[in-house]
Design an enzyme around this catalytic site. Structure first.
Site, PDB file in Angstrom:
ATOM      1  N   GLU A 162      35.311  11.096 -88.105  1.00  0.00           N
ATOM      2  CA  GLU A 162      34.952  12.029 -89.171  1.00  0.00           C
ATOM      3  C   GLU A 162      34.070  13.139 -88.603  1.00  0.00           C
ATOM      4  O   GLU A 162      32.844  12.969 -88.483  1.00  0.00           O
ATOM      5  CB  GLU A 162      34.176  11.310 -90.272  1.00  0.00           C
ATOM      6  CG  GLU A 162      34.932  10.191 -90.933  1.00  0.00           C
ATOM      7  CD  GLU A 162      34.356   9.891 -92.307  1.00  0.00           C
ATOM      8  OE1 GLU A 162      35.053  10.158 -93.296  1.00  0.00           O
ATOM      9  OE2 GLU A 162      33.204   9.443 -92.397  1.00  0.00           O
TER      10      GLU A 162
ATOM     11  N   GLU B 207      26.441  10.238 -93.265  1.00  0.00           N
ATOM     12  CA  GLU B 207      25.309  10.374 -94.202  1.00  0.00           C
ATOM     13  C   GLU B 207      24.247   9.317 -93.917  1.00  0.00           C
ATOM     14  O   GLU B 207      23.048   9.565 -94.063  1.00  0.00           O
ATOM     15  CB  GLU B 207      25.819  10.306 -95.650  1.00  0.00           C
ATOM     16  CG  GLU B 207      26.579  11.586 -96.002  1.00  0.00           C
ATOM     17  CD  GLU B 207      27.695  11.407 -97.018  1.00  0.00           C
ATOM     18  OE1 GLU B 207      27.701  10.401 -97.739  1.00  0.00           O
ATOM     19  OE2 GLU B 207      28.572  12.291 -97.064  1.00  0.00           O
TER      20      GLU B 207
ATOM     21  N   HIS C 218      28.455   5.714 -91.224  1.00  0.00           N
ATOM     22  CA  HIS C 218      28.846   6.951 -91.908  1.00  0.00           C
ATOM     23  C   HIS C 218      27.841   8.055 -91.570  1.00  0.00           C
ATOM     24  O   HIS C 218      26.639   7.801 -91.446  1.00  0.00           O
ATOM     25  CB  HIS C 218      28.919   6.731 -93.419  1.00  0.00           C
ATOM     26  CG  HIS C 218      29.572   7.883 -94.112  1.00  0.00           C
ATOM     27  ND1 HIS C 218      28.890   9.027 -94.440  1.00  0.00           N
ATOM     28  CD2 HIS C 218      30.865   8.092 -94.486  1.00  0.00           C
ATOM     29  CE1 HIS C 218      29.729   9.887 -95.002  1.00  0.00           C
ATOM     30  NE2 HIS C 218      30.928   9.345 -95.045  1.00  0.00           N
TER      31      HIS C 218
HETATM   32  C1  PEP Z   1      33.498  10.872 -96.319  1.00  0.00           C
HETATM   33  O1  PEP Z   1      32.491  10.834 -97.007  1.00  0.00           O
HETATM   34  O2  PEP Z   1      33.705   9.973 -95.494  1.00  0.00           O
HETATM   35  C2  PEP Z   1      34.409  12.002 -96.478  1.00  0.00           C
HETATM   36  C3  PEP Z   1      35.400  12.129 -95.633  1.00  0.00           C
HETATM   37  O3  PEP Z   1      34.155  12.864 -97.522  1.00  0.00           O
HETATM   38  P1  PEP Z   1      35.100  14.095 -98.004  1.00  0.00           P
HETATM   39  O4  PEP Z   1      36.518  13.558 -98.099  1.00  0.00           O
HETATM   40  O5  PEP Z   1      34.560  14.489 -99.336  1.00  0.00           O
HETATM   41  O6  PEP Z   1      34.986  15.152 -96.975  1.00  0.00           O
END
Ligand code: PEP
Length: 252
Positions: free
Chosen positions: A169, A99, A97
Site C-alpha cells: 500500500e 495509519e 497498516h
Molecule cells: C487502506 O486503508 O488500506 C486503503 C487502501 O484505503 P483507501 O482504499 O481508502 O485508499
C-alpha cells in the site's frame, strides 16, 4: 495455487448496527459469486468484530482484526491479543497498516513482535507496508519496501508463510484518490515476489497472495487486479458501501 483476495478495511467507521447492515448487504449482493479460489474479508472495528462474525453464518465473508498486540494478556489498556481474537473465532489480522505506523508509532521492530505473536498463535496476517511519497520521488521505494519486509517478516520460517498475505500500500495512494498505475503496482508486486523468492524459494513466492491497496475503486479495480502479480486488493473508502465493494469483488 495462490488465492485472489478482496479485503475491506473499515477503519474507525460504522457502529454495531451499521456494521451488521453493511455485512448483510455485501453478503446478499455477492450470493451468486463463486468464491472457489477467491476470498472476501472485512475488518470491522474491534468492538464490533464478534457481532459481525456471529452474523456471518455461511462463512463466505471472513472477518479480520485491524490490529493485534504482541502480548497474550496484561496491562496494555485498549489493546486486543491473539487469544482474545481466537475467543471470538477471528483467526486473521491486519498488521502494519500505514495509519498504525504513522499515528501509533508502530515501527518494524514492534511489528516483528506482533508478527511473531500472530504466527505463534496460528493467526493469519495481512501484512501492510509501502513507501511514502517522498520515498517514491527520491526513487527509494524499492529500498524502503525491501527493508520493511526484511525487518518484520524475513526471519520467519518457510512453514510460517502459509499464514502470510502481503498488502503493498503506497502511503501516497491511501485515501487520497491517487492510485498507483496498474504498471506501477505490477512493477512493485513483481519486485516483492522476487524478494520472497530470493529470501525463501520459488514455491513460497508463487503461493503468497500480494494485494494492492490505495484508492481502489470499482472504476480501476479490474485493470489493477488484471496484472499478473496483483492478487486482489485491500480496500478502505470503497469498502464502506456494499455496492462499490461488491463491484470490486466482481473485478477479482
Ligand atoms: C487502506 O486503508 O488500506 C486503503 C487502501 O484505503 P483507501 O482504499 O481508502 O485508499
Amino acid at each position: 495455487m495462490r488465492k485472489k483476495i478482496v479485503a475491506g478495511n473499515w477503519k474507525m467507521n460504522l457502529n454495531r448496527s451499521e456494521s451488521l447492515e453493511l455485512v448483510s448487504a455485501i453478503s446478499k449482493e455477492m450470493k451468486d459469486i463463486d468464491l472457489k479460489n477467491n476470498r472476501v474479508i472485512v475488518a470491522p472495528v474491534s468492538v464490533n468484530l464478534a457481532s459481525v462474525v456471529d452474523s456471518e453464518k455461511d462463512n463466505r465473508i471472513e472477518c479480520a482484526s485491524q490490529n493485534m498486540h504482541f502480548a497474550d494478556s496484561g496491562a496494555y489498556t485498549g489493546e486486543v491479543s491473539a487469544n482474545i481474537l481466537k475467543g471470538i473465532n477471528v483467526n486473521l489480522t491486519l498488521l502494519g497498516h500505514s495509519e498504525r505506523r504513522a499515528y501509533f508509532n508502530e515501527d518494524d521492530a514492534l511489528l516483528k513482535q506482533k508478527v511473531d505473536a500472530a504466527i505463534e498463535n496460528n493467526i493469519e496476517i495481512i501484512f501492510c507496508f509501502g513507501e511514502e511519497l517522498d520515498d517514491r520521488k527520491a526513487e527509494n521505494h524499492f529500498k524502503v519496501v525491501e527493508s520493511q519486509l526484511k525487518n518484520a517478516l524475513f526471519h520467519l520460517k518457510e512453514n510460517d508463510w502459509k499464514n502470510i498475505v502481503l498488502a503493498y500500500e503506497p502511503v501516497w495512494a491511501i485515501g487520497t484518490g491517487m492510485t498507483a498505475t496498474p504498471e506501477q503496482a505490477q512493477e512493485m508486486h513483481a519486485f516483492i515476489r522476487n524478494l520472497v523468492k530470493e529470501n525463501y524459494n520459488n514455491t513460497i513466492a508463487e503461493n503468497v497472495s500480494i494485494l494492492y491497496g490505495g484508492s481502489v475503486k470499482p472504476t480501476n479495480a479490474k485493470e489493477i487486479f488484471g496484472k499478473p502479480d496483483v492478487d486482489g486488493g485491500l480496500i478502505g473508502g470503497a469498502a464502506l458501501k456494499a455496492d462499490m465493494f461488491v463491484e470490486i469483488i466482481k473485478a477479482m
